[in-house]
Structures are given as structure tokens and as C-alpha cells.
Write a protein that holds these residues in place. Structure first.
Motif, short mmCIF file in Angstrom:
data_model
loop_
_atom_site.label_atom_id
_atom_site.label_comp_id
_atom_site.label_asym_id
_atom_site.label_seq_id
_atom_site.Cartn_x
_atom_site.Cartn_y
_atom_site.Cartn_z
N ALA A 62 0.86 -1.17 0.00
CA ALA A 62 0.00 0.00 0.00
C ALA A 62 0.91 1.23 0.00
O ALA A 62 2.13 1.12 0.11
N ALA A 63 0.30 2.41 -0.12
CA ALA A 63 1.10 3.63 -0.18
C ALA A 63 0.31 4.81 0.36
O ALA A 63 -0.92 4.84 0.29
N ILE A 64 1.05 5.77 0.91
CA ILE A 64 0.50 7.08 1.25
C ILE A 64 1.23 8.07 0.34
O ILE A 64 2.46 8.13 0.33
N VAL A 65 0.46 8.83 -0.43
CA VAL A 65 1.04 9.58 -1.54
C VAL A 65 0.58 11.03 -1.52
O VAL A 65 -0.62 11.31 -1.40
N THR A 66 1.54 11.94 -1.63
CA THR A 66 1.20 13.34 -1.82
C THR A 66 0.70 13.54 -3.25
O THR A 66 1.29 13.01 -4.19
N SER A 67 -0.37 14.30 -3.41
CA SER A 67 -0.99 14.48 -4.71
C SER A 67 0.01 14.94 -5.75
O SER A 67 0.89 15.75 -5.49
N GLY A 68 -0.13 14.41 -6.97
CA GLY A 68 0.77 14.73 -8.07
C GLY A 68 0.86 13.54 -9.01
O GLY A 68 0.05 12.60 -8.94
N THR A 69 1.87 13.54 -9.86
CA THR A 69 2.06 12.43 -10.80
C THR A 69 2.24 11.11 -10.06
O THR A 69 1.88 10.04 -10.58
N ALA A 70 2.78 11.16 -8.84
CA ALA A 70 3.01 9.94 -8.07
C ALA A 70 1.72 9.17 -7.81
O ALA A 70 1.75 7.94 -7.67
N THR A 71 0.58 9.84 -7.75
CA THR A 71 -0.68 9.12 -7.54
C THR A 71 -0.98 8.24 -8.74
O THR A 71 -1.48 7.12 -8.59
N LEU A 72 -0.70 8.75 -9.94
CA LEU A 72 -0.93 7.94 -11.15
C LEU A 72 0.07 6.79 -11.21
O LEU A 72 -0.31 5.65 -11.53
N GLU A 73 1.33 7.05 -10.91
CA GLU A 73 2.34 6.00 -10.91
C GLU A 73 1.94 4.88 -9.95
O GLU A 73 2.04 3.69 -10.29
N THR A 74 1.48 5.25 -8.77
CA THR A 74 1.08 4.26 -7.77
C THR A 74 -0.07 3.40 -8.27
O THR A 74 -0.08 2.17 -8.10
#
Length: 387
Positions: free
Chosen positions: A269-281
Motif C-alpha cells: 500500500a502507499a501514502i502519496v502526496t498528490s501529483g504524478t506519483a498518484t498515477l504511478e502508484t
């Protein structure tokens, strides 16, 4: 043909370098001149300025570096006129690039010349705010090459501005990584001092210093509620390690450098700051909690509901056009809410399987087109038609 490319930050450098590679396949005689970075430099051509000398984000950095920004802008304009490229290709980075595009429009009118043509690769996120900038694109950009599927609807249906959806470069980068990565979880853990017996939760706290300072402390506090997992921070390539070490000191949380995709490949699982990383995840199939701390949260919430022109802050939800992932920002950003949302997506959690199932819609809407290849095809075909 001659291509002048303008990228103003690390992500633009990456995407522009791959576009250069695709352009050279279709146009073996391609010549490049650019504002960019190391990745573009490896593709050949001549660098005019490195993005680290032009990338100033946020109100205070921009104000304090206005003289440098205007000097770089003036240099870019003069250099384009002197070099006389067939195409100018701005890559995202709206504040700088739109001024260049506006200059080119006025220069064409003053000197009655059709060149250079403008191809904007990766539209700035004006659908979120500053929607009024559409008129600038319609006036100054001949071909807009978008990388998010909903942008085509935004520009064409809402503003009657024809654009191209060329595919998503992030999706292609993830596919490329997955096709060549075969390191087992146990080996990944040994290499990074992790425990192979515990599932990994990835922490992606953003790519800018203020995002990390704002979001990472709450992520680390939330991590303290999950003794059965090990939490690992993915360090952003543009951020020095001491910033992370300052926050990680005294915690069991580890960090990895230059291994974001490997971390996501192995994460539960992941905790992600909004940005391109959300799509990558999402593309790695990792359930996630999206969070973003803001100042004056109640005012920000009001602005989001009444001023900002989009329903979601994460690319996952924007692409799916529904709330696939939990978004905790403004007045909903809190440690307790992060803990609750993470509980819901860990194995056995009530939202985990639903979220994984909804990721399929994101994959489908993005498609499998190679963004740099399709963008290069459009650019080269258009230029050849004009010859």
C-alpha cells in the motif's frame, strides 16, 4: 529539421528527452537546441540553459529571482530568433513557456514569417485553475499535445479548441520498468536494510521541499500506528537526503534513493502526496491514500469548492472521473484520517479490492499509445506538410 525544446524542471527534462529520441527516429537529421537538463543532453544537441538555473517555484522564489527569470526569458526569445528552428516545443512549465509562445506570435506578425511552428507537449493543468489561459493557447499554440485523456474533452467540448491526446508518458515509463524488473522482494529488502517478513508501505511525500516538510511528518506519525508493516520513503531525486534524515531521525522508517518504481513494485500500500506519483502508484496496482496539507484549510476548502475548476486533486480520480482513491486535503487532512484510510486499503481492508478493481478503468482510459512516439509523429508530419 531543427527543433527548439523548452523544459523547465526535472519531469520536463525526462519527458522531453524521450520525445527527442522519438523525433530522431522519424527525422534522423534532427537538430536540437534546448533549455533543459542532463537527460536531454544525453540525447544530443546544444543546451542553452539548464533547468536548475530557470526553475523557480512558489511566490517568494519567483519574486526574489525575477531578474534572473526575465534575463533567461529574453535569452530564450533572442536565441530562437537567431537559430530559426522549424519547430518550438514547450514542455509544460506554463509561466515561462506561455510568454515564449506569445512572443513568437507577435514576432510572426511583425516580420510576416510563418516559422517557427509551435507544438506544446504536455498541457499545463489549466483545467484546475487559470482556465482563462485557454485563450492564450488558442492564439499562440498551433498544436496542443495532451497526456491526460480528459484534457481532450476539456479543450474541445468546453473551449472549442482542437487538441491531440497522445497517450501518457508515465504509463509508458511504468510499463517499460515492469517489463525489465525481476528483483525478488527478499533481495530488494536485503539491498535496502528492510525486513523481508513484513509488508512494505511506500511513502511518497512529494517532489518539492515544501511538500515534504508539510506532508512527511503526518505520514510518519500515521506510520507509528502500524507495527505489522514497515514504512519506506521514496526520496525525490531533486531533494538532498539531509532533509529526509531530519524527519526520519528517531523513527524506524527507512528511505530509498532512486528506487521509487522498485519500491512501488514491492509495496502493499502507499501514502502519496498528490501529483504524478498518484498515477504511478495506481499503474503499479498499489492501493493508496492521497494526502496534501494546505495552509488555511477551511479557506482552501471553500476555494476548491467554488473557485478551482475540478472535482478531485489526484490524477487517478480525475482520469476515472470518480472517487477511486481517498483524498485527504485541506480540512480533511489529519493523522487520524490517514490512519483510518490506510486501514481500509491494507490486506483485508474494506476498500482494498474495490480500489484495485477501479484501477482497471484508469488503465483503460489512458490506453497503451506511446506518448513520445505519437507526439513525434504529429510534429514531423505537420512540419513535412508545411515544407
Amino acid at each position: 529539421m531543427k527543433y527548439y525544446i523548452i523544459a523547465g524542471e526535472a519531469s520536463g527534462d525526462l519527458h522531453a528527452s524521450r520525445l527527442m529520441r522519438s523525433l530522431r527516429v522519424l527525422d534522423p537529421q534532427a537538430e536540437f537546441r534546448f533549455f533543459g537538463g542532463d537527460k536531454m543532453q544525453t540525447e544530443g544537441g546544444e543546451m542553452v540553459r539548464h533547468y536548475r538555473d530557470t526553475a523557480f517555484m512558489g511566490f517568494l522564489p519567483v519574486i526574489t529571482h525575477l531578474r534572473t527569470i526575465f534575463r533567461n526569458l529574453s535569452l530564450c526569445k533572442r536565441d530562437i530568433v537567431r537559430w530559426q528552428p522549424d519547430a518550438v516545443i514547450p514542455v509544460d512549465y506554463a509561466g515561462f513557456n506561455l510568454k515564449v509562445c506569445s512572443f513568437l506570435t507577435s514576432h510572426r506578425k511583425r516580420h510576416a514569417t510563418p516559422l517557427p511552428h509551435t507544438f506544446y507537449y504536455i498541457s499545463p493543468k489549466i483545467w484546475a485553475w487559470k482556465e482563462w489561459r485557454v485563450k492564450n493557447f488558442k492564439r499562440d499554440v498551433e498544436e496542443m499535445l495532451c497526456i491526460l485523456p480528459f484534457e481532450k474533452t476539456f479543450f474541445e467540448d468546453r473551449h472549442h479548441y482542437p487538441v491531440h491526446y497522445v497517450g501518457n508518458p508515465t504509463a509508458e515509463e511504468v510499463r517499460t520498468f515492469q517489463s525489465g524488473y525481476d528483483i525478488p522482494f527478499a533481495d530488494f529488502c536485503v539491498r535496502n536494510g528492510l525486513d523481508p517478513s513484513k509488508p512494505v508501505v511506500a511513502l511518497l511525500a512529494g517532489s518539492r521541499r515544501h511538500e515534504i516538510s508539510d506532508n512527511l511528518p503526518a505520514m510518519l506519525e500515521a506510520a507509528g500506528h502500524f507495527s505489522g508493516c514497515q514504512f519506506v520513503v521514496a526520496c525525490a531525486p531533486s531533494i538532498d537526503l539531509p532533509l529526509y534524515e531530519k524527519y526520519l531521525a528517531g523513527t524506524p522508517v527507512r528511505c530509498v534513493e532512486n528506487q521509487t518504481y522498485a519500491l512501488l513494485h514491492h509495496a502493499t500500500a502507499a501514502i502519496v502526496t498528490s501529483g504524478t506519483a498518484t498515477l504511478e502508484t495506481a499503474l503499479f496496482g498499489v492501493p493508496q491514500v492521497v494526502c496534501y496539507k494546505t495552509i488555511l484549510p477551511r479557506i482552501y476548502r471553500w476555494a476548491f469548492n467554488h473557485v478551482i475548476k475540478c472535482r478531485y486533486i489526484s490524477l487517478v480520480n480525475l482520469i476515472a472521473d470518480k472517487p477511486v482513491v481517498e483524498e485527504l486535503f485541506a480540512d480533511t487532512f489529519s493523522v487520524s484520517n490517514i490512519v483510518s484510510a490506510l486501514n481500509d486499503i491494507l490486506p483485508g481492508g474494506r476498500r482494498r479490492e474495490e480500489m484495485l478493481g477501479n484501477y482497471a478503468a484508469v488503465h483503460q482510459r489512458i490506453g497503451s499509445t506511446s506518448a513520445p512516439d505519437e507526439a513525434a509523429r504529429i510534429i514531423v508530419e505537420k512540419l513535412r506538410q508545411q515544407k
